[in-house]
Design a protein around this motif. Structure first.
Motif, PDB file in Angstrom:
ATOM      1  N   ILE A   1     -47.291 -22.847   4.817  1.00 47.07           N
ATOM      2  CA  ILE A   1     -48.135 -21.647   4.796  1.00 47.07           C
ATOM      3  C   ILE A   1     -49.230 -21.801   3.748  1.00 47.07           C
ATOM      4  O   ILE A   1     -50.416 -21.564   4.023  1.00 47.07           O
ATOM      5  CB  ILE A   1     -47.283 -20.387   4.535  1.00 47.07           C
ATOM      6  N   GLN A   2     -48.848 -22.211   2.549  1.00 42.15           N
ATOM      7  CA  GLN A   2     -49.841 -22.376   1.476  1.00 42.15           C
ATOM      8  C   GLN A   2     -50.878 -23.439   1.852  1.00 42.15           C
ATOM      9  O   GLN A   2     -52.069 -23.264   1.621  1.00 42.15           O
ATOM     10  CB  GLN A   2     -49.140 -22.731   0.154  1.00 42.15           C
ATOM     11  N   GLU A   3     -50.404 -24.502   2.462  1.00 41.54           N
ATOM     12  CA  GLU A   3     -51.298 -25.594   2.875  1.00 41.54           C
ATOM     13  C   GLU A   3     -52.322 -25.095   3.897  1.00 41.54           C
ATOM     14  O   GLU A   3     -53.529 -25.289   3.770  1.00 41.54           O
ATOM     15  CB  GLU A   3     -50.450 -26.735   3.478  1.00 41.54           C
ATOM     16  N   GLN A   4     -51.832 -24.382   4.881  1.00 40.55           N
ATOM     17  CA  GLN A   4     -52.720 -23.868   5.934  1.00 40.55           C
ATOM     18  C   GLN A   4     -53.660 -22.793   5.373  1.00 40.55           C
ATOM     19  O   GLN A   4     -54.850 -22.748   5.714  1.00 40.55           O
ATOM     20  CB  GLN A   4     -51.880 -23.253   7.051  1.00 40.55           C
ATOM     21  N   ALA A   5     -53.130 -21.938   4.494  1.00 42.64           N
ATOM     22  CA  ALA A   5     -53.934 -20.825   3.952  1.00 42.64           C
ATOM     23  C   ALA A   5     -55.065 -21.339   3.062  1.00 42.64           C
ATOM     24  O   ALA A   5     -56.132 -20.726   2.982  1.00 42.64           O
ATOM     25  CB  ALA A   5     -53.044 -19.869   3.164  1.00 42.64           C
ATOM     26  N   SER A   6     -54.856 -22.498   2.473  1.00 42.05           N
ATOM     27  CA  SER A   6     -55.903 -23.051   1.576  1.00 42.05           C
ATOM     28  C   SER A   6     -57.190 -23.346   2.334  1.00 42.05           C
ATOM     29  O   SER A   6     -58.277 -23.397   1.757  1.00 42.05           O
ATOM     30  CB  SER A   6     -55.383 -24.331   0.909  1.00 42.05           C
ATOM     31  N   GLY A   7     -57.069 -23.503   3.646  1.00 40.98           N
ATOM     32  CA  GLY A   7     -58.266 -23.788   4.449  1.00 40.98           C
ATOM     33  C   GLY A   7     -58.894 -22.549   5.061  1.00 40.98           C
ATOM     34  O   GLY A   7     -59.845 -22.647   5.853  1.00 40.98           O
ATOM     35  N   LEU A   8     -58.361 -21.359   4.668  1.00 37.54           N
ATOM     36  CA  LEU A   8     -58.863 -20.094   5.249  1.00 37.54           C
ATOM     37  C   LEU A   8     -59.239 -19.151   4.117  1.00 37.54           C
ATOM     38  O   LEU A   8     -58.489 -18.246   3.751  1.00 37.54           O
ATOM     39  CB  LEU A   8     -57.775 -19.460   6.131  1.00 37.54           C
ATOM     40  N   SER A   9     -60.414 -19.352   3.557  1.00 32.96           N
ATOM     41  CA  SER A   9     -60.793 -18.633   2.331  1.00 32.96           C
ATOM     42  C   SER A   9     -60.945 -17.129   2.565  1.00 32.96           C
ATOM     43  O   SER A   9     -60.799 -16.335   1.635  1.00 32.96           O
ATOM     44  CB  SER A   9     -62.110 -19.201   1.797  1.00 32.96           C
ATOM     45  N   ASP A  10     -61.222 -16.733   3.820  1.00 39.87           N
ATOM     46  CA  ASP A  10     -61.436 -15.292   4.074  1.00 39.87           C
ATOM     47  C   ASP A  10     -60.152 -14.571   4.445  1.00 39.87           C
ATOM     48  O   ASP A  10     -60.193 -13.373   4.773  1.00 39.87           O
ATOM     49  CB  ASP A  10     -62.489 -15.121   5.175  1.00 39.87           C
ATOM     50  N   TRP A  11     -59.029 -15.270   4.382  1.00 41.92           N
ATOM     51  CA  TRP A  11     -57.725 -14.662   4.717  1.00 41.92           C
ATOM     52  C   TRP A  11     -56.817 -14.715   3.487  1.00 41.92           C
ATOM     53  O   TRP A  11     -56.960 -15.596   2.641  1.00 41.92           O
ATOM     54  CB  TRP A  11     -57.063 -15.398   5.874  1.00 41.92           C
ATOM     55  N   LYS A  12     -55.883 -13.761   3.415  1.00 39.17           N
ATOM     56  CA  LYS A  12     -54.879 -13.793   2.337  1.00 39.17           C
ATOM     57  C   LYS A  12     -53.489 -13.623   2.946  1.00 39.17           C
ATOM     58  O   LYS A  12     -53.346 -13.047   4.039  1.00 39.17           O
ATOM     59  CB  LYS A  12     -55.157 -12.685   1.310  1.00 39.17           C
ATOM     60  N   ILE A  13     -52.500 -14.119   2.246  1.00 44.01           N
ATOM     61  CA  ILE A  13     -51.113 -13.992   2.679  1.00 44.01           C
ATOM     62  C   ILE A  13     -50.539 -12.727   2.049  1.00 44.01           C
ATOM     63  O   ILE A  13     -50.585 -12.566   0.825  1.00 44.01           O
ATOM     64  CB  ILE A  13     -50.255 -15.198   2.221  1.00 44.01           C
ATOM     65  N   GLU A  14     -50.078 -11.807   2.898  1.00 46.88           N
ATOM     66  CA  GLU A  14     -49.443 -10.581   2.386  1.00 46.88           C
ATOM     67  C   GLU A  14     -48.038 -10.513   3.022  1.00 46.88           C
ATOM     68  O   GLU A  14     -47.904 -10.145   4.198  1.00 46.88           O
ATOM     69  CB  GLU A  14     -50.259  -9.341   2.799  1.00 46.88           C
ATOM     70  N   GLY A  15     -47.043 -10.935   2.258  1.00 41.85           N
ATOM     71  CA  GLY A  15     -45.693 -10.968   2.824  1.00 41.85           C
ATOM     72  C   GLY A  15     -45.642 -11.936   3.992  1.00 41.85           C
ATOM     73  O   GLY A  15     -45.977 -13.120   3.834  1.00 41.85           O
ATOM     74  N   SER A  16     -45.280 -11.430   5.163  1.00 41.31           N
ATOM     75  CA  SER A  16     -45.184 -12.322   6.334  1.00 41.31           C
ATOM     76  C   SER A  16     -46.407 -12.187   7.237  1.00 41.31           C
ATOM     77  O   SER A  16     -46.337 -12.435   8.448  1.00 41.31           O
ATOM     78  CB  SER A  16     -43.925 -11.966   7.141  1.00 41.31           C
ATOM     79  N   GLN A  17     -47.533 -11.774   6.604  1.00 44.40           N
ATOM     80  CA  GLN A  17     -48.748 -11.588   7.402  1.00 44.40           C
ATOM     81  C   GLN A  17     -49.929 -12.346   6.786  1.00 44.40           C
ATOM     82  O   GLN A  17     -50.007 -12.493   5.558  1.00 44.40           O
ATOM     83  CB  GLN A  17     -49.117 -10.094   7.467  1.00 44.40           C
TER      84      GLN A  17
END
Ligand SMILES: C[C@H](O)[C@H](O)[C@H]1CNC2=NC(N)=NC(=O)C2=N1
Length: 93
Positions: A10-26
């Motif tokens: 999740i962290q790896e994938q999220a690092s490539g999506l600067s306009d998105w944030k991880i909030e719990g399971s979303q």
């Protein structure tokens, strides 16, 4: 059924999506538009990416603000499908 991603994935994938944030399971992102009509025009643009993946965002509209949340309801958390749709949505201008 799509496989839940690990925290590291999740962290790896999220690092490539600067306009998105991880909030719990979303995965979440928000956009603000000049008015309600522009917000709805944007929401209509979500149909193509969602249908192309067969995976659909949860959408909250408040006048000119649109909040998009992605999670895989069938799996109870984040899967690759969530990131696939998020990447497509990020490309919508
Ligand atoms: C049958 C259909 O493909 C499934 O119900 C899909 C539809 N879109 C979906 N979207 C999301 N976000 N999560 C799901 O579990 C999901 N399941």
């Amino acid at each position: 059924m799509a496989q839940l991603l690990t925290d590291a994935e999740i962290q790896e994938q999220a690092s490539g999506l600067s306009d998105w944030k991880i909030e719990g399971s979303q995965l979440q992102t928000s956009r603000t538009f000049k008015d309600f009509i522009a917000a709805i025009e944007f929401v209509n643009k979500l149909v193509k990416p969602a249908e192309s993946v067969g995976h659909h965002p949860d959408i909250e509209i408040s006048y000119n603000k649109v909040k998009i949340s992605l999670t895989t309801h069938d799996a109870g958390g984040l899967t690759q499908k969530d990131f696939d749709v998020a990447k497509l949505i990020s490309q919508i201008d």
